[in-house]
Design a protein around this motif. Structure first.
Motif, short mmCIF file in Angstrom:
data_model
loop_
_atom_site.label_atom_id
_atom_site.label_comp_id
_atom_site.label_asym_id
_atom_site.label_seq_id
_atom_site.Cartn_x
_atom_site.Cartn_y
_atom_site.Cartn_z
N LEU A 68 5.42 42.25 11.02
CA LEU A 68 4.73 42.07 12.30
C LEU A 68 3.79 43.24 12.57
O LEU A 68 2.66 43.05 13.01
CB LEU A 68 5.76 41.93 13.43
CG LEU A 68 6.49 40.58 13.47
CD1 LEU A 68 7.73 40.65 14.37
CD2 LEU A 68 5.55 39.48 13.94
N LEU A 73 0.95 42.36 15.24
CA LEU A 73 1.53 41.45 16.23
C LEU A 73 2.82 42.04 16.80
O LEU A 73 3.45 42.90 16.19
CB LEU A 73 1.86 40.10 15.57
CG LEU A 73 0.67 39.28 15.05
CD1 LEU A 73 1.18 38.09 14.25
CD2 LEU A 73 -0.19 38.80 16.21
N THR A 76 7.11 39.14 20.21
CA THR A 76 6.94 38.04 21.18
C THR A 76 5.82 37.07 20.77
O THR A 76 5.65 36.04 21.40
CB THR A 76 6.64 38.62 22.58
OG1 THR A 76 5.62 39.61 22.43
CG2 THR A 76 7.87 39.26 23.20
N ASP A 77 5.06 37.42 19.74
CA ASP A 77 4.01 36.52 19.26
C ASP A 77 4.54 35.45 18.30
O ASP A 77 3.80 34.54 17.92
CB ASP A 77 2.90 37.31 18.54
CG ASP A 77 2.16 38.24 19.48
OD1 ASP A 77 1.89 37.83 20.62
OD2 ASP A 77 1.86 39.38 19.08
N ASP A 79 6.52 32.25 16.85
CA ASP A 79 6.87 30.93 17.39
C ASP A 79 8.07 30.28 16.69
O ASP A 79 8.65 29.33 17.19
CB ASP A 79 5.68 29.96 17.23
CG ASP A 79 4.45 30.46 17.95
OD1 ASP A 79 4.59 30.94 19.08
OD2 ASP A 79 3.36 30.40 17.35
N GLN A 137 1.90 28.49 15.90
CA GLN A 137 0.78 29.38 15.54
C GLN A 137 1.20 30.41 14.50
O GLN A 137 0.47 30.70 13.56
CB GLN A 137 0.28 30.14 16.78
CG GLN A 137 -0.22 29.26 17.90
CD GLN A 137 -1.44 28.47 17.48
OE1 GLN A 137 -2.37 29.03 16.93
NE2 GLN A 137 -1.40 27.16 17.70
N ARG A 138 2.38 31.00 14.72
CA ARG A 138 2.83 32.09 13.85
C ARG A 138 4.29 31.91 13.49
O ARG A 138 5.15 31.84 14.37
CB ARG A 138 2.63 33.43 14.54
CG ARG A 138 1.16 33.77 14.68
CD ARG A 138 0.92 34.96 15.50
NE ARG A 138 -0.51 35.10 15.79
CZ ARG A 138 -1.01 35.09 17.01
NH1 ARG A 138 -0.22 34.96 18.06
NH2 ARG A 138 -2.30 35.23 17.19
N ARG A 338 -8.67 40.78 13.60
CA ARG A 338 -7.82 40.39 14.71
C ARG A 338 -8.30 40.92 16.05
O ARG A 338 -8.74 42.01 16.17
CB ARG A 338 -6.40 40.93 14.45
CG ARG A 338 -5.40 40.47 15.46
CD ARG A 338 -4.03 40.78 14.95
NE ARG A 338 -3.85 40.14 13.64
CZ ARG A 338 -3.65 38.83 13.49
NH1 ARG A 338 -3.61 38.06 14.54
NH2 ARG A 338 -3.52 38.32 12.31
#
Ligand code: UT7
Length: 338
Positions: A68, A73, A76-77, A79, A137-138, A338
């Motif tokens: 991460l 990221l 909490t990003d 999914d 998404q992730r 990003r």
């Protein structure tokens, strides 16, 4: 869901191995073996062994946090969390749920995937579909195993082979033309007897007798698994490449399951790939099962072996029997943009 599948690739990578090193010299003092036998038959010099307090979810969470951070990221990003393992912390709940809590992710779905040493390749395949459809998404895909807990340390034919570790990849959208190009998975339970852990499941629950007979440890017919492994890696690689119109000649870097250097060399010879395009670190970490491919790829990238636009093939084989390969066109762009 979007109508057209999106380009999906790896946007963050990380790995974690325990600190304790177990050398071949250490093993010489434990069982009837020699450094020379282990090196020449397997290519392994040392492996890492988890501390008493470390379980699979601890190594998995550490690898995930590094992946991460690499992606830029936060937890909490994420999914969805997928953990490929055959040594979960416990039979249930899933290690993925423990990792979610450990890293501070939202209350997102997570599940474990049991495909032996092919687990990470299976996980990439599943995770990439879920991002490709637009459902998530992730997706965090982790390969993690603490095989030292299911290794019979009195059995020289297996105990010299294995090590502990974890590797993680964050999957997400990447520029069109890069990312995963093809997947090929296979499985055949007819070979279940060649490599398994006989007791502790619903067929043979744990009893004093199963413990006494060492039935909670890995059982393997090494020779048969060796032959299967070479065949499976070659066939899966060719199948996956064929699906995207490529051939072994197009491979810039093959990242195979790190079981035995002789298996990797034999597969590379049959694929007619020069050895400098095959990444191996089995000498340092032994066979870390579902963790071996992501640990190897993370190291390869940190060593500058993964160039922009390179064709990378991940390929694995293992208990099940299972096998699989994925083809990836590498792009560092997502990190920078990003
Ligand atoms: O992740 C997927 C799971 N596992 C694998 O991919 C492992 C696949 N298999 C292998 O890597 C190899 O088959 C092994 C490394 C396990 C074994 O190598 P091999 O060249 O197939 O050896 P072998 O099993 O045919 O054994 C040769 C000899 C035997 O002695 P005899 O019967 O010839 O007198 C074994 O008892 O080597 C002996 N041996 C050892 N000697 C010293 C087996 N293990 C050891 C040892 N040290 N640790």
């Amino acid at each position: 869901m979007t109508g057209n599948p999106r380009a999906v690739g790896i946007i963050g990578l990380g790995s974690c191995v325990p600190e304790r090193v177990l050398t071949n010299a250490d093993l010489e003092r434990m069982v009837d073996t020699t450094d020379e036998w282990i090196r020449t038959r397997t290519g392994i010099r040392e492996r890492r062994i988890a501390a008493d307090h470390e379980a699979t979810s601890d190594l998995a969470a550490a690898a995930a946090q590094r992946a991460l951070a690499d992606a830029g990221l936060a937890a909490t990003d994420v999914d969805l969390i997928l953990v490929a393992t055959l040594t979960p912390d416990m039979a249930f709940p899933a290690t993925a749920n423990l990792v979610q809590h450990h890293i501070g992710a939202r209350a997102v779905p997570g599940f474990d995937l049991s495909a032996g040493c092919s687990g990470f390749v299976y996980g990439l395949t599943v995770g990439a579909q879920l991002v490709g459809t637009g459902l998530y998404q992730r997706v965090l895909v982790i390969g993690a195993d603490v095989l030292s807990r299911i290794t019979d340390w009195t059995d020289r034919s297996t105990c010299v082979l294995f090590g502990d570790g974890a590797g993680a990849a964050v999957l997400g959208s990447v520029p069109a033309g890069s990312g995963f190009l093809a997947f090929a998975l296979g499985g055949d339970g007819a070979g279940a007897e060649l490599l398994n852990l006989p007791a502790g499941g619903s067929r043979r629950p744990a009893t004093a007798d199963t413990v006494g007979h060492h039935l909670h440890f890995i059982r393997m017919q090494g020779n048969e698994v060796f032959k299967f492994g070479v065949r499976a890696m070659v066939d899966a690689t060719i199948e996956a490449l064929g699906k995207c119109g490529l051939t072994p000649r197009d491979i810039d870097l093959l990242v195979p399951h790190q079981a035995n250097i002789r298996i990797m060399d034999a597969a590379a010879r049959r694929l007619e790939i020069p050895l400098d395009r095959v990444f191996a670190n089995v000498d340092r970490f032994g066979n870390t099962s579902a963790a071996s491919v992501p640990i190897a790829f993370d190291q390869a990238r940190r060593e500058g072996r993964v160039k922009e636009g390179a064709i990378i093939v991940f390929v694995g084989f293992g208990a099940g029997l299972t096998w699989g390969a994925t083809v990836l066109r590498w792009s560092e762009a997502p990190w920078k943009d990003r």
